[in-house]
Design a protein around this motif. Structure first.
Motif, PDB file in Angstrom:
ATOM      1  N   HIS A 163      30.804  61.505  -9.193  1.00 10.93           N
ATOM      2  CA  HIS A 163      31.426  61.634 -10.362  1.00 10.93           C
ATOM      3  C   HIS A 163      31.367  60.485 -11.438  1.00 10.93           C
ATOM      4  O   HIS A 163      31.023  60.691 -12.564  1.00 10.93           O
ATOM      5  N   HIS A 186      30.480  60.475  -2.491  1.00  5.43           N
ATOM      6  CA  HIS A 186      31.156  61.657  -3.396  1.00  5.43           C
ATOM      7  C   HIS A 186      31.881  61.154  -4.773  1.00  5.43           C
ATOM      8  O   HIS A 186      31.292  61.465  -5.761  1.00  5.43           O
ATOM      9  N   GLU A 187      32.534  60.056  -4.753  1.00  6.72           N
ATOM     10  CA  GLU A 187      33.311  59.657  -5.858  1.00  6.72           C
ATOM     11  C   GLU A 187      32.377  59.128  -6.522  1.00  6.72           C
ATOM     12  O   GLU A 187      32.247  59.086  -7.971  1.00  6.72           O
ATOM     13  N   GLU A 220      32.776  68.885  -9.117  1.00  9.92           N
ATOM     14  CA  GLU A 220      33.033  68.842  -7.560  1.00  9.92           C
ATOM     15  C   GLU A 220      31.786  69.438  -6.951  1.00  9.92           C
ATOM     16  O   GLU A 220      31.343  68.831  -5.964  1.00  9.92           O
TER      17      GLU A 220
HETATM   18 ZN   LIG Z   1      35.599  64.863  -5.992  1.00 11.67          ZN
END
Ligand SMILES: [Zn+2]
Ligand SMILES: *[C@@H]1O[C@H](CO)[C@@H](O)[C@H](O)[C@H]1NC(C)=O
Ligand SMILES: *[C@@H]1O[C@H](CO)[C@@H](O)[C@H](O)[C@H]1NC(C)=O
Ligand SMILES: *[C@@H]1O[C@H](CO)[C@@H](O)[C@H](O)[C@H]1NC(C)=O
Ligand SMILES: *[C@@H]1O[C@H](CO)[C@@H](O)[C@H](O)[C@H]1NC(C)=O
Length: 655
Positions: free
Chosen positions: A387, A383-384, A411
């Motif tokens: 980004h 997830h990170e 997100e």
């Molecule tokens: Zn996030």
């Protein structure tokens, strides 16, 4: 670009008219007289280089503090943040000297508009400082709340903190007395102490918004979505999701009723907030053990396999990197590996919440995560790193466009990637899970786990800002009853005990006092599934959406990178159109409904015998928070104060 057919229908007008109308609505926003394009371009060039430099300094100071929490580093960070606040104010002052609605170049117009309408720089200096100060004071107060444990009769050891103590108790305690106690402690200690500060914050935020040409601070927040009719889309999608929410709700109520009995829950009634497994009631993961469709069947967990194969935090990061390179996206740059914090250091205090960082110099990107070798962390590293992929993709844009296409996009992208990773098929492909024993039962357990997280969150994600918009529109007199009114209406949740207007239960949620908009979480929740569906279709996936994994799909990678590199340079509807290959430009509930379709079928069967799908509201529910029904002297006193508060509000608004 933002002329849209729906606008026309609403206005009963033709295309041309709609475009003029949307420009007209910009002209009420603040702007000056300078129409010189050369000067505007010159200003934007200077802004770009100064703002990037400022961002680098602030990010560096924030990084230093988060990874080494000393008083000295904190002071340095606050100093840098103050310098940036001054810079933002100056930039705003310059931006509003331009008559930006009349500049011929659309990109110049867009950038100046973003600078002119963002933030609170329109406030006079002392108020600008005051609102920043108020927000940081409220955050400090929130962070310093300590809660007394249940069995502590003389209140001597009141030292429970939100994370991990309160969170853990709400998840794991099955003692209703204890849950009620912790719930009340947390709400009584977060709300009343900040109430006055919060009301002052509302006044100042409204003033800033009005000076920018908005009717109130809520309208300014909504403006981020660049569409005056965006609220209809929120409503429309919510109505489509409601049947799914109600089925989940009904099933959860039945199980909770079985656990706690009718003393706590009415068989057709709402749920009491303290029994749903989290302090805010926003997700129900904490009670997943009570909700599993097939408790005898083991849930997916690859932690043991990670340990058996000798994974380290570094190897988890390398695995995540390979997820992206397998789709043709870029690997992490050398600076990433040199500067990131992948593990919790032993020699200093660090702020361990996982986060991804952009240092705004086009090469320094980092992740800070106290990674442990678990399935949860494996998923959150992916997830990170999504980004970071987004940061790298739009690095060549001007500074002001280096952001998600709208406040929800970052997100949404990261969570869409997460849907591919947290998935039995993906774990099978990367050699962590033998899915030969995959059955209907394991799949229903898996979907239930996802639903307690995502479906339960839908109404909460929507209502937080519904409340905030109400308060900004002038609703400070009945803030607390309005909060519970919305929570009952959207979520079907009631407080475990009577509440009144001395309390401010919305302040139990950090985002509310920290001035962080919340609509983005609702939008991100829907976009997450829309994006996943689009990428899966590009990857040629067939079959159930919840089994899709875009790993190794060059085509999904190509579309993703095409969309990500736009940053915020285009309207988010254009970016959504890019991802969906022209098929969609609106928020839609369909993909999420599709993902949960098999679970919905299962839930309907479980709920067949239930008298009410959803909840009925009785007087005993609303009387828990309707202020006028109270006769206690304390409430009478606070009611007496309302006219006074209203007068103050009016006076300040006129200034
Ligand atoms: Zn996030
Ligand atoms: C942590 O910050 C302090 C300054 O407050 C500094 O002296 C120290 O060297 C830093 N520690 C590390 C490991 O960076
Ligand atoms: C209170 O409960 C905690 C566990 O919930 C226990 O560890 C502690 O000993 C108890 N304290 C008292 C005074 O009973
Ligand atoms: C959204 O729905 C609520 C109730 O369902 C209604 O009161 C409100 O006016 C709607 N807002 C818009 C913008 O349609
Ligand atoms: C296991 O996962 C693989 C990879 O997606 C898939 O092809 C296979 O059908 C799955 N096996 C079962 C029994 O579902």
């Amino acid at each position: 670009m933002s002329c849209r057919v729906r606008t026309l229908v609403k206005l009963g007008s033709i295309i041309l008219f709609a475009c003029i109308v949307s420009t007209l609505s910009d002209t009420r926003l603040i702007q000056g007289h300078n129409q010189n394009l050369g000067e505007a371009l010159q200003f934007l060039r200077e802004y770009d280089s100064e703002a990037s430099g400022m961002c680098f300094r602030v990010s560096s100071a924030q990084w230093r503090y988060s990874t080494n929490m000393t008083d000295y580093n904190k002071r340095r960070m606050i100093e840098e943040q103050m310098i940036r606040a001054k810079f933002e104010k100056l930039s705003w002052k310059k931006a509003i000297t331009f008559d930006w609605t009349r500049l011929p170049d659309p990109m110049t117009r867009r950038q100046l508009k973003m600078l002119a309408t963002n933030g609170r720089a329109s406030l006079p200096d002392e108020k600008y400082n005051e609102i920043h100060h108020l927000i940081s004071e409220m955050k400090e107060m929130y962070n310093s709340v300590r809660v007394c444990p249940y069995n502590n009769k003389d209140n001597r050891y009141c030292d429970l903190v939100l994370d991990p103590d309160v969170i853990r108790l709400m998840e794991h305690s099955r003692n209703p007395g204890e849950l009620n106690h912790i719930w009340k402690e947390w709400h009584d200690k977060t709300g009343p102490p900040v109430k006055n500060k919060f009301m002052r914050y509302v006044q100042l935020a409204n003033q800033a918004a009005r000076m920018n040409g908005f009717s109130d601070a809520g309208e300014q927040m909504k403006h981020q979505y660049e569409d005056d009719h965006f609220e209809f889309e929120l409503n429309e999608t919510w109505e489509k999701l409601l049947p799914l929410y109600k089925e989940l709700f009904t099933y959860v109520r039945k199980r909770l009723l079985g656990k706690y009995g009718s003393e706590y829950i009415r068989e057709d009634g709402p749920l009491p907030a303290h029994l749903v497994g989290s302090i805010s009631g926003q997700d129900w993961n904490g009670i997943a053990d009570l909700m599993m469709p097939y408790p005898a069947v083991k849930n997916i967990d690859v932690t043991d396999e990670l340990l058996r194969q000798g994974f380290t935090p570094l190897r988890i990061f390398q695995m995540a990197e390979e997820f992206f390179t397998s789709m043709g996206l870029k690997p992490m740059p050398p600076e990433f590996w040199r500067n990131s914090l992948l593990e919790k250091p032993v020699d200093r205090k660090v702020q361990c919440t996982a986060s991804a960082w952009d240092f705004c110099n086009r090469m320094d990107f980092r992740i800070k995560e106290c990674t442990e070798v678990t399935m949860d962390d494996l998923v959150s590293v992916h997830h990170e790193m999504s980004h970071v992929q987004y940061y790298m993709s739009y690095a060549d844009q001007p500074y002001i466009y280096r952001d998600g296409a709208n406040p929800a996009f970052h997100e949404a992208i990261s969570n869409a990637i997460r849907l591919s990773v947290f998935n039995p098929h993906h774990f099978h492909r990367v050699g962590l899970f033998n899915n030969n024993s995959e059955t209907y039962e394991t799949n229903m357990n898996f979907l239930m786990t996802m639903a307690l997280n995502k479906v339960a969150f839908i109404p909460y994600a929507l209502l937080v800002d519904q409340w905030r918009f109400h308060v900004f529109r002038g609703g400070i007199q009945t803030m607390n009853s309005a909060w519970w009114d919305l929570r009952l209406r959207y979520q079907g949740i009631v407080p475990p005990a009577a509440r009144n207007e001395r309390q401010l239960d919305a302040a139990a949620k950090r985002h509310v006092i920290a001035d962080i908009p919340y609509t983005r979480y609702y939008v991100a929740l829907l976009l997450e599934f829309q994006i996943q569906e689009a990428l899966c279709s590009a990857a040629g996936h067939t079959g159930q959406l919840y089994t899709c994994d875009i790993y190794r799909s060059r085509e999904a990678g190509r579309i993703l990178s095409e969309a990500l590199k736009l940053g915020r340079s285009r309207h988010w509807r254009d970016v959504l159109r890019t991802i969906t290959r022209g098929k969609q430009d609106r928020l839609s509930a369909d993909a999420m409904l599709d993902y949960f379709q098999p679970l919905l079928m299962w839930l309907r069967i479980q709920n067949r015998a239930e008298k009410v799908i959803g909840w009925t509201t009785h007087k005993e529910d609303t009387s828990l928070f309707q202020p006028l029904l109270y006769k206690s002297s304390a409430s009478a006193q606070s009611l007496y104060l309302y006219p006074l508060i209203a007068v103050i509000a009016l006076k300040i608004n006129l200034l």
